[in-house]
Design a protein around this motif. Structure first.
Motif, PDB file in Angstrom:
ATOM      1  N   ASN A  64     -17.956  -5.739  37.764  1.00  0.00           N
ATOM      2  CA  ASN A  64     -18.498  -5.012  37.707  1.00  0.00           C
ATOM      3  C   ASN A  64     -19.914  -5.524  38.885  1.00  0.00           C
ATOM      4  O   ASN A  64     -20.974  -5.050  37.633  1.00  0.00           O
ATOM      5  CB  ASN A  64     -19.186  -4.203  36.935  1.00  0.00           C
ATOM      6  N   GLU A  65     -20.297  -6.258  38.779  1.00  0.00           N
ATOM      7  CA  GLU A  65     -20.983  -7.522  39.195  1.00  0.00           C
ATOM      8  C   GLU A  65     -22.027  -6.339  40.828  1.00  0.00           C
ATOM      9  O   GLU A  65     -21.356  -6.123  41.768  1.00  0.00           O
ATOM     10  CB  GLU A  65     -21.307  -8.649  40.055  1.00  0.00           C
ATOM     11  N   HIS A  66     -23.275  -6.058  40.067  1.00  0.00           N
ATOM     12  CA  HIS A  66     -23.487  -5.116  41.271  1.00  0.00           C
ATOM     13  C   HIS A  66     -24.891  -5.919  41.859  1.00  0.00           C
ATOM     14  O   HIS A  66     -25.767  -5.130  42.590  1.00  0.00           O
ATOM     15  CB  HIS A  66     -24.593  -3.837  40.206  1.00  0.00           C
ATOM     16  N   TYR A  67     -25.177  -7.265  41.338  1.00  0.00           N
ATOM     17  CA  TYR A  67     -26.033  -8.111  41.825  1.00  0.00           C
ATOM     18  C   TYR A  67     -25.634  -7.707  43.954  1.00  0.00           C
ATOM     19  O   TYR A  67     -24.150  -7.989  44.066  1.00  0.00           O
ATOM     20  CB  TYR A  67     -26.023  -9.057  42.005  1.00  0.00           C
TER      21      TYR A  67
ATOM     22  N   ILE B 294      -8.349  -1.186  31.018  1.00  0.00           N
ATOM     23  CA  ILE B 294      -8.945   0.447  32.144  1.00  0.00           C
ATOM     24  C   ILE B 294     -10.727   0.229  31.899  1.00  0.00           C
ATOM     25  O   ILE B 294     -11.152  -0.106  31.046  1.00  0.00           O
ATOM     26  CB  ILE B 294      -9.105   1.748  31.694  1.00  0.00           C
ATOM     27  N   ILE B 295     -10.868   0.461  33.138  1.00  0.00           N
ATOM     28  CA  ILE B 295     -12.233  -0.451  33.615  1.00  0.00           C
ATOM     29  C   ILE B 295     -12.836   1.090  34.320  1.00  0.00           C
ATOM     30  O   ILE B 295     -12.488   1.052  35.126  1.00  0.00           O
ATOM     31  CB  ILE B 295     -12.305  -1.512  34.766  1.00  0.00           C
ATOM     32  N   ASN B 296     -14.384   0.804  33.993  1.00  0.00           N
ATOM     33  CA  ASN B 296     -14.668   2.347  35.112  1.00  0.00           C
ATOM     34  C   ASN B 296     -15.523   1.091  36.219  1.00  0.00           C
ATOM     35  O   ASN B 296     -17.072   0.736  35.649  1.00  0.00           O
ATOM     36  CB  ASN B 296     -16.343   2.592  33.968  1.00  0.00           C
ATOM     37  N   PHE B 297     -15.082   1.550  37.200  1.00  0.00           N
ATOM     38  CA  PHE B 297     -15.452   0.292  38.245  1.00  0.00           C
ATOM     39  C   PHE B 297     -16.384   1.732  38.857  1.00  0.00           C
ATOM     40  O   PHE B 297     -16.069   2.637  39.584  1.00  0.00           O
ATOM     41  CB  PHE B 297     -14.061   0.009  39.390  1.00  0.00           C
TER      42      PHE B 297
END
Length: 198
Positions: free
Chosen positions: A33-36, A195-198
């Motif tokens: 979940n890195e948004h950089y 479970i990941i919110n991607f």
């Protein structure tokens, strides 16, 4: 609308909330979940301008996973074009990228896989004989390998394989990102699914 419903149904799994493992927490926060905006994103988008948002999201994940793990060998099963290759190699330019056609015979597949010095990342597209490919990949030594399975929520074959991995595999840590699943093979880790919110 569907995308918003998916996101809302997984909202409690944002940014690694509730993950006790420091390794898994860092992976979710710093890679998945890195948004950089990484250095290569703009160049890659210019090279491949006609991709949809979902595909770009997955491709940028592949870039980050490659950058994170610095693989020697990446095996891509059922790639439709060279776009995956560009993103994986941008993340780690020393990696050897091997694309395998979904029509490969079982014998040729096993010969190819056993000829490799190592297999660090494997991506499986949602088409072709996923069971055959998965069985062949898991025959070779695979401790430390990352397996990416696309379509675990949309494609019947991928969904069936994902369910079997969750039920039967040992010493794997899995991450369900809805659009794809990540399977980390590691003999030192206990089996766990996130479970990941991607």
């Amino acid at each position: 609308m569907l995308k918003k419903l998916i996101w809302l149904s997984r909202i409690r799994y944002c940014r690694g909330f509730g993950i006790q493992s420091p390794w898994a927490f860092r992976l979710v926060r710093d890679v998945i979940n890195e948004h950089y905006s990484y250095y290569s994103y703009e160049k890659l988008r210019q090279r491949h301008p006609d991709l949809g948002r979902k595909r770009i999201k997955l491709l940028e994940l592949y870039f980050r996973l490659s950058n994170y793990s610095q693989p020697k060998v990446i095996v891509d099963f059922g790639a439709l074009d060279n776009v995956n290759k560009d993103y994986f190699e941008a993340g780690c330019n020393k990696a050897k990228y091997i694309s395998i056609d979904k029509e490969i015979s079982q014998g040729d597949l096993k010969d190819l896989l056993f000829s490799l010095e190592s297999i660090d990342i494997v991506r499986m597209g949602p088409s072709g004989d996923l069971d055959l490919f998965f069985k062949s990949v898991t025959l070779v030594p695979h401790n430390g390998m990352l397996l990416i399975i696309e379509g675990i929520s949309q494609n019947h074959n991928a969904k069936t394989l994902w369910k079997r991995i969750l039920e039967q595999s040992q010493n794997v840590v899995t991450f369900d990102l809805y659009y794809c699943g990540l399977v980390f093979f590691d003999e030192k880790r206990y089996t766990k699914n996130y479970i990941i919110n991607f």
